[in-house]
Design a protein around this motif. Structure first.
Motif: not given
Length: 170
Positions: A20-23, A27-30, A32-39, A48-52
């Motif tokens: 996730t690219v964001s300023d 982890r609590n407010t992401d 879209s990243g959570k949606l991707i992970k869930d899908f 295997s990896s999840y970065l912001i």
């Protein structure tokens, strides 16, 4: 080989990395990243990896390199930093690293965005996909609507097919 034959020969599960690219997100407010992970997980794929990372080219490229160099990562999905504002540099970072562009991804994403979601504002949607070494990279805008559209209509239906194609000859 027919498309169904390609899909039959594809793996059932793909190892993925989410960036996730964001300023501003964490982890609590992401959302879209959570949606991707869930899908991905709902369809049997492994995250295997999840970065912001900050919306800065150096941070984005470093995160992408981590995934490309990791033999366990087959697909990287990014979200965010794809707009037209000067600060949005995800597309440039991805394009600088890919060996082959999957041009149909951006084209289809904009077409679907236009017809199903946002109308003429789709012309501002920057989405890109490509291959860096043996890793596929899909970059989507950061809105939850864009992520849902890309995951539901493009990435999930083809992720195993793409992974299988990248394993050919290796």
């Amino acid at each position: 080989m027919a498309l169904n034959d390609h899909r039959r020969n594809a793996p059932e599960s793909v190892k993925c990395m989410i960036i996730t690219v964001s300023d501003t997100r964490d982890r609590n407010t992401d959302k879209s990243g959570k949606l991707i992970k869930d899908f991905l997980e709902e369809h049997g794929h492994q995250v295997s990896s999840y970065l912001i990372v900050k919306d800065e080219r150096e941070f984005i490229e470093n995160a992408l390199h981590k995934g490309i160099e990791n033999e366990e990562v087959e697909v990287i999905v990014t979200n965010g930093g794809t707009g037209i504002a000067p600060r949005d540099v995800t597309i440039e970072a991805v394009e600088s690293l890919i060996d082959k562009e999957i041009s149909g991804f951006g084209e289809l994403f904009r077409m679907l965005s236009y017809t199903e979601d946002i109308g003429s504002a789709a012309l501002l949607s920057r989405a890109v996909a490509g291959v860096a070494r043996k890793t596929a990279i899909f970059s989507t805008p950061g809105s939850s609507g864009a992520v849902k559209l890309a995951m539901r209509r493009l990435i999930i239906p083809e992720i195993t097919h793409v992974a299988a194609e990248l394993k050919k000859g290796h």
